[in-house]
Scaffold this motif. Sequence first.
Motif, short mmCIF file in Angstrom:
data_model
loop_
_atom_site.label_atom_id
_atom_site.label_comp_id
_atom_site.label_asym_id
_atom_site.label_seq_id
_atom_site.Cartn_x
_atom_site.Cartn_y
_atom_site.Cartn_z
N VAL A 108 0.84 -1.20 0.00
CA VAL A 108 0.00 0.00 0.00
C VAL A 108 0.88 1.25 0.00
CG1 VAL A 108 -1.71 1.32 1.31
CG2 VAL A 108 -1.94 -1.16 1.10
N GLU A 109 1.91 1.27 0.81
CA GLU A 109 2.81 2.42 0.88
C GLU A 109 3.55 2.62 -0.44
OE1 GLU A 109 4.67 5.77 2.06
OE2 GLU A 109 3.05 4.74 3.09
N GLN A 110 4.03 1.53 -1.03
CA GLN A 110 4.73 1.63 -2.32
C GLN A 110 3.79 2.16 -3.40
OE1 GLN A 110 5.83 -2.04 -4.32
NE2 GLN A 110 7.74 -1.10 -4.99
N ALA A 111 2.56 1.69 -3.43
CA ALA A 111 1.59 2.17 -4.42
C ALA A 111 1.33 3.66 -4.24
CB ALA A 111 0.29 1.37 -4.31
N ARG A 112 1.26 4.10 -3.01
CA ARG A 112 1.04 5.53 -2.74
C ARG A 112 2.22 6.35 -3.24
NH1 ARG A 112 0.60 5.43 2.71
NH2 ARG A 112 -1.52 4.65 2.51
N GLU A 113 3.44 5.86 -3.03
CA GLU A 113 4.64 6.58 -3.46
C GLU A 113 4.76 6.63 -4.99
OE1 GLU A 113 7.90 4.60 -1.59
OE2 GLU A 113 7.37 5.32 0.41
N LEU A 114 4.31 5.60 -5.67
CA LEU A 114 4.46 5.52 -7.12
C LEU A 114 3.27 6.11 -7.88
CD1 LEU A 114 5.91 1.91 -7.43
CD2 LEU A 114 7.14 4.07 -7.59
N ALA A 115 2.22 6.49 -7.21
CA ALA A 115 1.02 7.02 -7.88
C ALA A 115 1.36 8.31 -8.61
CB ALA A 115 -0.08 7.28 -6.86
N PRO A 116 0.83 8.46 -9.83
CA PRO A 116 1.09 9.69 -10.57
C PRO A 116 0.32 10.86 -9.95
CG PRO A 116 -0.48 8.36 -11.75
CD PRO A 116 0.00 7.54 -10.56
N PRO A 117 0.71 12.08 -10.29
CA PRO A 117 -0.03 13.23 -9.81
C PRO A 117 -1.50 13.14 -10.23
CG PRO A 117 2.01 13.92 -10.86
CD PRO A 117 1.85 12.45 -11.11
N ALA A 118 -2.38 13.72 -9.44
CA ALA A 118 -3.82 13.61 -9.66
C ALA A 118 -4.25 14.09 -11.03
CB ALA A 118 -4.56 14.39 -8.58
N GLU A 119 -3.60 15.11 -11.60
CA GLU A 119 -4.03 15.62 -12.89
C GLU A 119 -3.75 14.66 -14.04
OE1 GLU A 119 -1.77 17.17 -10.93
OE2 GLU A 119 0.07 17.34 -12.06
#
Length: 80
Positions: A42-53
């Motif tokens: 979960v933490e890794q996915a949060r770190e790798l998520a692209p910017p919201a736009e």
Amino acid sequence: MRSGTIGGTVSLQRTDITIPDQLPSSIPYVDVVHKNAPSSVVEQARELAPPAEQTSDSTAASGGLNLNISVNAPSRIFLR
């Protein structure tokens, strides 16, 4: 709009996966949701998520498919 689910188990023997340094811009963002994931995933996915736009809800709006797979890899998976 309704969507379907593709699911099952993928069984792999020894597997070598080569990941390129950069992907072509023609490949769209895929929003991956891990179910029952350990806190480290979960933490890794949060770190790798692209910017919201950069994300969009176009898949949900077009009735895209859900993917529900399990990977069975009794040997090793090598990422290069």
